[in-house]
Design an enzyme around this catalytic site. Structure first.
Site, PDB file in Angstrom:
ATOM      1  CB  CYS A   4      -0.762   0.389   1.209  1.00 45.01           C
ATOM      2  SG  CYS A   4      -1.624   1.606   1.295  1.00 45.01           S
ATOM      3  CB  CYS A   7       1.382   1.529   4.604  1.00 47.43           C
ATOM      4  SG  CYS A   7      -0.789   1.086   5.065  1.00 47.43           S
ATOM      5  CG  ASP A  30      -2.512  14.141  -4.991  1.00 48.31           C
ATOM      6  OD1 ASP A  30      -3.796  13.759  -4.724  1.00 48.31           O
ATOM      7  OD2 ASP A  30      -2.108  14.174  -6.255  1.00 48.31           O
ATOM      8  CG  HIS A  46      -4.497  -0.216   4.838  1.00 45.94           C
ATOM      9  ND1 HIS A  46      -4.320   0.619   3.971  1.00 45.94           N
ATOM     10  CD2 HIS A  46      -5.915  -0.751   4.736  1.00 45.94           C
ATOM     11  CE1 HIS A  46      -4.767  -0.445   2.661  1.00 45.94           C
ATOM     12  NE2 HIS A  46      -5.471  -1.057   2.992  1.00 45.94           N
ATOM     13  N   GLY A  91     -13.987   7.109  -8.684  1.00 46.23           N
ATOM     14  CA  GLY A  91     -12.493   7.431  -9.490  1.00 46.23           C
ATOM     15  C   GLY A  91     -11.712   6.353  -8.721  1.00 46.23           C
ATOM     16  CG  HIS A  98      -7.076   8.865  -0.250  1.00 48.02           C
ATOM     17  ND1 HIS A  98      -7.106   7.789  -0.555  1.00 48.02           N
ATOM     18  CD2 HIS A  98      -6.891   9.654  -1.223  1.00 48.02           C
ATOM     19  CE1 HIS A  98      -7.107   8.145  -1.798  1.00 48.02           C
ATOM     20  NE2 HIS A  98      -7.019   8.956  -2.040  1.00 48.02           N
ATOM     21  CG  HIS A 100      -8.464  13.714  -2.896  1.00 50.74           C
ATOM     22  ND1 HIS A 100      -7.366  13.646  -3.894  1.00 50.74           N
ATOM     23  CD2 HIS A 100      -8.699  12.540  -3.021  1.00 50.74           C
ATOM     24  CE1 HIS A 100      -7.092  12.468  -4.312  1.00 50.74           C
ATOM     25  NE2 HIS A 100      -8.224  11.770  -3.661  1.00 50.74           N
TER      26      HIS A 100
HETATM   27  P1  AMP Z   1      -7.371   8.827  -4.705  1.00 52.95           P
HETATM   28  O1  AMP Z   1      -7.978   8.826  -6.429  1.00 52.95           O
HETATM   29  O2  AMP Z   1      -8.999   9.284  -4.597  1.00 52.95           O
HETATM   30  O3  AMP Z   1      -7.614   7.360  -4.465  1.00 52.95           O
HETATM   31  O4  AMP Z   1      -6.344   9.581  -4.926  1.00 52.95           O
HETATM   32  C1  AMP Z   1      -4.942   9.117  -4.731  1.00 52.95           C
HETATM   33  C2  AMP Z   1      -4.186  10.278  -5.346  1.00 52.95           C
HETATM   34  O5  AMP Z   1      -3.027   9.332  -4.601  1.00 52.95           O
HETATM   35  C3  AMP Z   1      -3.878  10.418  -6.686  1.00 52.95           C
HETATM   36  O6  AMP Z   1      -4.731  11.623  -6.540  1.00 52.95           O
HETATM   37  C4  AMP Z   1      -3.053  11.139  -7.016  1.00 52.95           C
HETATM   38  O7  AMP Z   1      -2.136  11.466  -7.250  1.00 52.95           O
HETATM   39  C5  AMP Z   1      -1.918  10.369  -5.423  1.00 52.95           C
HETATM   40  N1  AMP Z   1      -1.066   9.973  -4.892  1.00 52.95           N
HETATM   41  C6  AMP Z   1      -0.567   8.733  -5.543  1.00 52.95           C
HETATM   42  N2  AMP Z   1       0.898   8.098  -5.034  1.00 52.95           N
HETATM   43  C7  AMP Z   1       1.592   9.223  -4.922  1.00 52.95           C
HETATM   44  C8  AMP Z   1       2.038   9.034  -4.180  1.00 52.95           C
HETATM   45  N3  AMP Z   1       3.062   8.195  -4.288  1.00 52.95           N
HETATM   46  N4  AMP Z   1       2.547  11.142  -3.202  1.00 52.95           N
HETATM   47  C9  AMP Z   1       1.201  11.211  -3.109  1.00 52.95           C
HETATM   48  N5  AMP Z   1       0.553  11.265  -3.425  1.00 52.95           N
HETATM   49  C10 AMP Z   1       0.033  10.466  -4.561  1.00 52.95           C
HETATM   50 ZN    ZN Z   2      -2.565   1.398   3.791  1.00 49.45          ZN
END
Ligand code: AMP
Ligand code: ZN
Length: 109
Positions: A4, A7, A30, A46, A91, A98, A100
């Site tokens: 993950c 994590c 992000d 988690h 999406g 998490h 946003h």
């Molecule tokens: P979701 O679509 O709500 O699952 O959002 C996942 C978010 O995590 C997306 O906006 C990605 O750009 C962001 N994301 C994925 N990997 C990373 C990372 N290593 N560091 C920061 N953000 C990330």
């Molecule tokens: Zn996790």
């Protein structure tokens, strides 16, 4: 949870500066910002998604209040938007619950 991304960031195995951290949550930028300011507030435990029966509503409630407290220090004094994506139609890409946080400019609806 093995494999993950969030994590691994929590545990320092993938580098990503934590802009805020306490014993329940942390905040990162992000990696693919969809607004001038785009942060993620991530509960440390988690849970895959909001509908996970074990997702802790008290932690989530405190997380929302914490976002309001942190907003000025994140450059969000003028307002912001919080979003939780769930599942395929929502999406959701990362299966670790998490929140946003978007702002830093007038957001389109
Ligand atoms: P979701 O679509 O709500 O699952 O959002 C996942 C978010 O995590 C997306 O906006 C990605 O750009 C962001 N994301 C994925 N990997 C990373 C990372 N290593 N560091 C920061 N953000 C990330
Ligand atoms: Zn996790």
């Amino acid at each position: 949870m093995k494999d993950c991304i969030f994590c691994k960031i929590r545990d320092g195995e993938i580098p990503s500066p934590k802009l805020y951290e306490d014993d329940e949550v942390f905040v990162i930028r992000d990696i693919n910002p969809r607004a001038k300011c785009h942060y993620l507030m991530i509960p440390k435990d988690h849970y895959a998604y909001l509908g996970d029966k074990n997702a802790n509503g008290e932690v989530l409630g405190r997380a929302l209040k914490k976002i309001a407290d942190l907003a000025p220090s994140l450059g969000l004094s003028n307002g912001y938007r919080v979003i939780i994506n769930q599942g395929a139609d929502g999406g959701q890409e990362v299966m670790h619950l998490h929140i946003h946080i978007l702002g830093g400019e007038k957001l389109p609806l």
